[in-house]
Design a protein around this motif. Structure first.
Motif, PDB file in Angstrom:
ATOM      1  N   GLY B   9       0.819  -1.199   0.000  1.00  0.00           N
ATOM      2  CA  GLY B   9       0.000   0.000   0.000  1.00  0.00           C
ATOM      3  C   GLY B   9       0.857   1.255   0.000  1.00  0.00           C
ATOM      4  O   GLY B   9       0.601   2.204  -0.746  1.00  0.00           O
ATOM      5  N   LEU B  10       1.916   1.216   0.803  1.00  0.00           N
ATOM      6  CA  LEU B  10       2.816   2.368   0.888  1.00  0.00           C
ATOM      7  C   LEU B  10       3.462   2.636  -0.472  1.00  0.00           C
ATOM      8  O   LEU B  10       3.508   3.773  -0.951  1.00  0.00           O
ATOM      9  N   LEU B  11       3.946   1.573  -1.106  1.00  0.00           N
ATOM     10  CA  LEU B  11       4.574   1.728  -2.418  1.00  0.00           C
ATOM     11  C   LEU B  11       3.586   2.321  -3.423  1.00  0.00           C
ATOM     12  O   LEU B  11       3.907   3.246  -4.179  1.00  0.00           O
ATOM     13  N   THR B  12       2.337   1.810  -3.393  1.00  0.00           N
ATOM     14  CA  THR B  12       1.323   2.289  -4.329  1.00  0.00           C
ATOM     15  C   THR B  12       1.079   3.782  -4.147  1.00  0.00           C
ATOM     16  O   THR B  12       1.024   4.541  -5.121  1.00  0.00           O
ATOM     17  N   VAL B  13       0.959   4.194  -2.891  1.00  0.00           N
ATOM     18  CA  VAL B  13       0.705   5.610  -2.618  1.00  0.00           C
ATOM     19  C   VAL B  13       1.905   6.462  -3.046  1.00  0.00           C
ATOM     20  O   VAL B  13       1.745   7.527  -3.649  1.00  0.00           O
ATOM     21  N   LEU B  14       3.109   5.968  -2.767  1.00  0.00           N
ATOM     22  CA  LEU B  14       4.313   6.714  -3.160  1.00  0.00           C
ATOM     23  C   LEU B  14       4.385   6.875  -4.678  1.00  0.00           C
ATOM     24  O   LEU B  14       4.707   7.946  -5.196  1.00  0.00           O
ATOM     25  N   VAL B  15       4.081   5.799  -5.398  1.00  0.00           N
ATOM     26  CA  VAL B  15       4.129   5.868  -6.860  1.00  0.00           C
ATOM     27  C   VAL B  15       3.089   6.862  -7.370  1.00  0.00           C
ATOM     28  O   VAL B  15       3.364   7.668  -8.262  1.00  0.00           O
ATOM     29  N   ALA B  16       1.887   6.819  -6.759  1.00  0.00           N
ATOM     30  CA  ALA B  16       0.847   7.770  -7.161  1.00  0.00           C
ATOM     31  C   ALA B  16       1.325   9.200  -6.925  1.00  0.00           C
ATOM     32  O   ALA B  16       1.138  10.084  -7.774  1.00  0.00           O
ATOM     33  N   ALA B  17       2.000   9.421  -5.799  1.00  0.00           N
ATOM     34  CA  ALA B  17       2.518  10.757  -5.498  1.00  0.00           C
ATOM     35  C   ALA B  17       3.584  11.162  -6.518  1.00  0.00           C
ATOM     36  O   ALA B  17       3.597  12.291  -7.011  1.00  0.00           O
ATOM     37  N   PHE B  18       4.438  10.221  -6.864  1.00  0.00           N
ATOM     38  CA  PHE B  18       5.489  10.468  -7.848  1.00  0.00           C
ATOM     39  C   PHE B  18       4.893  10.901  -9.198  1.00  0.00           C
ATOM     40  O   PHE B  18       5.399  11.789  -9.875  1.00  0.00           O
ATOM     41  N   LEU B  19       3.757  10.294  -9.556  1.00  0.00           N
ATOM     42  CA  LEU B  19       3.147  10.612 -10.840  1.00  0.00           C
ATOM     43  C   LEU B  19       2.401  11.941 -10.800  1.00  0.00           C
ATOM     44  O   LEU B  19       2.389  12.683 -11.787  1.00  0.00           O
ATOM     45  N   VAL B  20       1.785  12.228  -9.667  1.00  0.00           N
ATOM     46  CA  VAL B  20       0.876  13.371  -9.631  1.00  0.00           C
ATOM     47  C   VAL B  20       1.584  14.666  -9.222  1.00  0.00           C
ATOM     48  O   VAL B  20       1.276  15.740  -9.742  1.00  0.00           O
ATOM     49  N   MET B  21       2.607  14.538  -8.341  1.00  0.00           N
ATOM     50  CA  MET B  21       3.192  15.763  -7.794  1.00  0.00           C
ATOM     51  C   MET B  21       3.757  16.723  -8.843  1.00  0.00           C
ATOM     52  O   MET B  21       3.443  17.915  -8.819  1.00  0.00           O
ATOM     53  N   PRO B  22       4.575  16.223  -9.779  1.00  0.00           N
ATOM     54  CA  PRO B  22       5.108  17.178 -10.762  1.00  0.00           C
ATOM     55  C   PRO B  22       3.992  17.835 -11.582  1.00  0.00           C
ATOM     56  O   PRO B  22       4.076  19.029 -11.900  1.00  0.00           O
ATOM     57  N   ALA B  23       2.930  17.069 -11.884  1.00  0.00           N
ATOM     58  CA  ALA B  23       1.831  17.641 -12.654  1.00  0.00           C
ATOM     59  C   ALA B  23       1.157  18.751 -11.857  1.00  0.00           C
ATOM     60  O   ALA B  23       0.809  19.804 -12.411  1.00  0.00           O
ATOM     61  N   VAL B  24       1.000  18.534 -10.549  1.00  0.00           N
ATOM     62  CA  VAL B  24       0.382  19.552  -9.706  1.00  0.00           C
ATOM     63  C   VAL B  24       1.280  20.794  -9.651  1.00  0.00           C
ATOM     64  O   VAL B  24       0.815  21.936  -9.795  1.00  0.00           O
ATOM     65  N   VAL B  25       2.584  20.550  -9.465  1.00  0.00           N
ATOM     66  CA  VAL B  25       3.532  21.677  -9.437  1.00  0.00           C
ATOM     67  C   VAL B  25       3.418  22.486 -10.722  1.00  0.00           C
ATOM     68  O   VAL B  25       3.349  23.719 -10.711  1.00  0.00           O
ATOM     69  N   SER B  26       3.341  21.772 -11.838  1.00  0.00           N
ATOM     70  CA  SER B  26       3.267  22.466 -13.126  1.00  0.00           C
ATOM     71  C   SER B  26       1.990  23.286 -13.238  1.00  0.00           C
ATOM     72  O   SER B  26       1.996  24.420 -13.716  1.00  0.00           O
ATOM     73  N   MET B  27       0.879  22.714 -12.771  1.00  0.00           N
ATOM     74  CA  MET B  27      -0.384  23.444 -12.869  1.00  0.00           C
ATOM     75  C   MET B  27      -0.346  24.697 -11.989  1.00  0.00           C
ATOM     76  O   MET B  27      -0.801  25.763 -12.396  1.00  0.00           O
ATOM     77  N   VAL B  28       0.215  24.525 -10.782  1.00  0.00           N
ATOM     78  CA  VAL B  28       0.277  25.667  -9.873  1.00  0.00           C
ATOM     79  C   VAL B  28       1.224  26.734 -10.437  1.00  0.00           C
ATOM     80  O   VAL B  28       0.903  27.927 -10.447  1.00  0.00           O
ATOM     81  N   ALA B  29       2.385  26.267 -10.946  1.00  0.00           N
ATOM     82  CA  ALA B  29       3.362  27.223 -11.477  1.00  0.00           C
ATOM     83  C   ALA B  29       2.773  28.015 -12.638  1.00  0.00           C
ATOM     84  O   ALA B  29       3.106  29.186 -12.842  1.00  0.00           O
ATOM     85  N   GLY B  30       1.880  27.374 -13.389  1.00  0.00           N
ATOM     86  CA  GLY B  30       1.302  28.029 -14.552  1.00  0.00           C
ATOM     87  C   GLY B  30       0.398  29.195 -14.212  1.00  0.00           C
ATOM     88  O   GLY B  30       0.127  30.045 -15.056  1.00  0.00           O
TER      89      GLY B  30
END
Lengths: 269, 263, 344
Positions: B9-30
């Motif tokens: 479960g921990l690995l799954t959540v970490l991977v999800a964070a890895f995929l989503v975080m940069p996209a969120v950063v990009s949206m916020v930065a925009g």
């Protein structure tokens, strides 16, 4: 009569593919032999140290991507496929959301993660006082390919896990097998066809991908980048063509091998 | 909970964070005034406006190319899918192998082959049609598979024979009976084609000219030469275009699954 | 003659106040008590959704009971012991044979997991395969054997670990009717030879009768009657049990004036069919089905359907008028409203 009908239905696609797929690919073959190296351009991938090194590093990045992706996806897919819990749908959505990102966007994501101003650099500066930057290297490329591959492979493996009879695992447990043993003896053999198909596609995609490397840095030496620079900057059409053919053969072989091993068409990415 | 489950479960959540975080950063930065100063600063739409000023043509062109691509794949792909399902056997398998070749051969190699063969034809090389050709090559397998899958699942032969017994010609049967029943597959294929075309870069980068830049080409350009906020805003525009398509595809496949679940 | 024959094996089993509520509040099993002496074969019988599989999974350790419930093997509380260490043998409805292993590898898997040396393992597998009559198929992949053979492999695999309790979850329901009938007898014989404490789940009453030392009839998450097959058949506690086990007729009427029940229940064998006027009830033959030694008649008594058996050489035809007499000693009445007779 029905045969003529079928031929007519097939004709437009046939003409299109002949003109824009089969003829161009056939043209590529003699072009590769027309350069400074002549027909030995085909062997350049093996004989010239620079191209050979590129081929090796490309194969290694693709293999590492495939191995890591399969491991992560196998764990995550089993966690998600066999359980119902609050937030599961959100988690699945998060894991599959980058599915349609092109390589360039993935490259940008890696820069935001591991670039000079990236999340990792900021976090590491706060914690250890040093900026860790990995985006503009083979590591960055590997991270990018993982970013790209994980959503696709997770979907394929999840579908395979869902077809697995849960009683198989329960039976193994009743016989005393622990979780790791069940993975090795029961689950992985059952998932093998799906993992092979998904892995081959992942490998082929990582071999041929271009956008991510292009965004990260031009000095990352992977085959698609070399083809691109030979063609546009070096004007070396023959070598670019020969390398393209070599690359195409590797990816095609990977997919064909997987298809033979699994007996079905590899899932489309 | 067992330790292995917890780790998974921990690995799954970490991977999800890895995929989503940069996209969120990009949206916020925009939509942030300055990425370096962080999100706490006030938000702005200035960067989006700037993106529109700089790159509006690539956005419009990408949509046009996607629509042209989907039109061509529908026109040549749907009849071909029906023919391959009707025909079956070895010939159909060989044909399918050829059609799906662009999936196995890297886009860069395909583009190179197209340029070497047709690069001399000025009017073609300089037009967006050249890019459409590349996109059709790359997306046609997806359309074919989607349509063939639905045709195989609806028992087209029964429908076709039923219509034939009423005296309809093969063409009428195709138009009146087979096409309407294959609609879910055609729609799913079309959505996939549009999504792939809008995001296609590997082929497009080689096939484009300074006058025929598409959205991903513009993105690559902005990543290389623009400040982070503009690159992020541009990426945000891309997300906004692609997410509705993804959601629509998801819904369609869910409807399809429900239909299949029914006996 | 093998060591397992004749001697009772396995543990005694106790279930104490074990219930199961699923997330969302659905109560699959009411708090239930159950005691099995070592070596007894208990059948959990009931329609789907009655809680029988849930009870089996609680005993197996595949699910945990609600707080307060407990499962004991030989008096030792195993509620917190995971299935891996509980030593239960399981036979699944789908058999769950491992498709990547041969027949022998499947049977020996539990021993291999336990680190048993190869020679001892092979000897034990050989002995078990001989016992279930599959010695010749040891090296076959499991997808190359018939359904009945698979079922025996699953049984041998579960037995191989010398389980304390053997649990069978509808092991015959994946087979066609004819095979099921044959294997029912075979399975009953094998279980008696293994002489192991066992719980067998089924919705098939004929299977329950053939296999169980005792039968627990379940409905709506609780055991409504527990007893020997003879008990359950002859003295059902309510209309549901009565009609779920065997054929049960019912007619409006009262056994004794003043009793609250207004329906009487009786089995076909409690009915004597005679010529018109010979018995108190007039009836007409609606259907007659030949079963070899006997003929099953469907009769119309004032608009009510009654089934009865007659010797097949008696000349009764569809449409004939007959009379019925009921054996008063074999009539049942239930105080419970009979409206619930139709199921779970």
């Amino acid at each position: 009569m029905p045969r003529r009908f079928e031929i007519l239905l097939l004709l437009p696609a046939g003409v299109f593919l002949l003109a824009f797929l089969l003829v161009p690919m056939a043209v590529l073959v003699p072009v590769a032999g027309s350069g400074r190296l002549g027909w030995s351009a085909y062997l350049a991938v093996l004989t010239e140290p620079r191209y050979r090194a590129t081929m090796v590093s490309t194969l290694m990045v693709a293999a590492a991507t495939t191995g890591l992706t399969l491991m992560i996806a196998t764990v995550a897919a089993q966690f998600l496929a066999t359980r119902r819990f609050v937030g599961r749908d959100l988690l699945v959505a998060m894991l599959t959301f980058p599915l349609a990102f092109p390589g360039v966007v993935v490259g940008f994501m890696v820069i935001l993660l591991g670039g000079r101003l990236g999340l990792v650099a900021q976090a590491s500066e706060a914690m250890i006082g040093e900026r860790i930057v990995f985006a503009y290297s083979l590591t960055g490329l590997l991270v990018g390919y993982l970013y790209f591959s994980i959503p696709r492979v997770i979907l394929t493996v999840m579908a395979a896990v869902e077809t697995l009879d849960p009683a198989l695992v329960e039976a193994a447990r009743s016989l005393g097998a622990g979780p790791l043993r069940i993975q090795r003896d029961i689950v992985l053999p059952a998932l093998a066809p799906a993992l092979t198909a998904a892995g081959a596609l992942c490998f082929a995609t990582a071999m041929g991908a271009f956008g991510t490397a292009f965004t990260l840095a031009t000095r990352i030496d992977v085959l698609p980048m070399v083809i691109y620079t030979e063609f546009t900057l070096g004007g070396n059409v023959a070598v670019a063509a020969a390398l393209s053919i070599a690359l195409g053969l590797v990816t095609w072989a990977a997919l064909a091998l997987a298809r033979n091993a699994t007996g079905s068409v590899a899932a489309a990415g | 909970m067992r330790i292995t489950t917890l780790a998974a479960g921990l690995l799954t959540v970490l991977v999800a964070a890895f995929l989503v975080m940069p996209a969120v950063v990009s949206m916020v930065a925009g939509v942030s005034v300055s990425y370096a100063r962080g999100v706490s600063e006030c938000l702005t739409l200035d960067w989006i406006v700037e993106v529109w000023r700089l790159y509006a043509d690539t956005i419009v062109r990408s949509i046009a190319i996607a629509l042209a691509t989907v039109a061509v794949t529908l026109l040549i792909g749907v009849p071909a899918a029906y023919a391959l399902v009707r025909r079956g056997g070895r010939l159909a398998r060989v044909a399918e192998e050829i059609v799906t070749l662009p999936l196995a051969v890297p886009g860069l190699a395909l583009a190179l082959a197209l340029i070497i063969t047709y690069g001399g034809v000025r009017d073609l090389r300089g037009s967006s049609a050249f890019i459409v050709i590349g996109h059709v090559l790359y997306t046609l397998p997806f359309m074919l598979r989607s349509v063939m899958a639905v045709l195989q699942s609806i028992d087209w032969r029964l429908l076709d024979e039923g219509a034939a017994s009423l005296g309809a010609s093969p063409w009428r049967r195709f138009v009146d009976v087979v096409l309407p029943n294959a609609r879910p597959g055609i729609l799913a294929g079309a959505l996939t084609v549009v999504t792939l075309s809008i995001g296609e870069f590997n082929l497009t980068w080689m096939l484009h000219t300074p006058l025929t830049k598409t959205l991903p080409v513009g993105l690559a350009d902005s990543y290389a030469s623009m400040r982070l906020e503009i690159a992020s805003a541009y990426t945000l525009v891309f997300f906004l275009m692609i997410v509705p398509l993804l959601v629509a595809m998801q819904m369609l496949s869910r409807i399809g699954a429900r239909r299949e679940a029914r006996p | 003659m093998t060591a397992t024959q004749g001697v009772a094996h396995g543990a005694s089993l106790s279930v104490r106040r074990a219930g199961k509520t699923f997330p969302g509040g659905v109560v699959a099993l009411q708090p239930t008590d159950l005691d099995l002496p070592a070596g007894e074969i208990l059948v959990l019988l009931g329609p789907s959704g009655c809680g029988k599989t849930t009870l089996l999974r609680l005993v197996a350790g595949l699910a945990a009971p609600d707080p307060g419930g407990a499962v004991l093997f030989d008096g030792v509380d195993v509620t917190g012991t995971p299935i891996e260490r509980r030593r239960v043998g399981m036979v699944f409805q789908s058999y769950a044979l491992f498709p990547n292993m041969t027949v022998a590898e499947n049977v020996g898997y539990g021993l291999k997991v336990r680190g048993e040396p190869r020679a001892a393992r092979e000897a034990e597998v050989g002995r078990l395969l001989a016992m279930v009559g599959l010695a010749d198929l040891a090296d076959r992949p499991v997808d190359r054997i018939s359904g009945g053979q698979r079922q025996r492999v699953a049984l041998a695999r579960a037995i191989a670990i010398r389980p304390k309790v053997l649990l069978l979850d509808e092991p015959l329901s994946a087979l066609d009717a004819a095979l099921r009938e044959r294997l029912r007898i075979e399975l009953a014989g094998l279980l008696r030879r293994f002489a192991i404490t066992a719980i067998h789940v089924t919705h098939d009453q004929a299977e329950a009768m053939a296999i169980g030392d005792r039968i627990a009839v379940m409905r709506d998450g609780r055991i409504i009657q527990l007893g020997t097959p003879e008990d359950i058949y002859a003295r059902p506690v309510d209309p549901f049990v009565a009609s779920f086990v065997g054929t049960m007729n019912r007619l409006p009427g009262r056994l004794v004036a003043g009793s609250t029940a207004d329906e009487v229940f009786f089995r076909p064998e409690a009915v004597t069919v005679g010529p018109p006027g010979a018995g108190p009830l007039a009836a007409r033959v609606v259907a007659a089905i030949f079963f070899g030694a006997h003929r099953r008649l469907t009769l119309d008594v004032d608009g009510h359907v009654v089934e009865a058996d007659i010797a097949s050489d008696r000349p009764v035809r569809v449409g004939d008028a007959v009379s019925l007499a009921l054996d008063a000693a074999r009539l049942h009445v239930f105080s419970e409203p009979s409206g619930r007779i139709d199921g779970c």
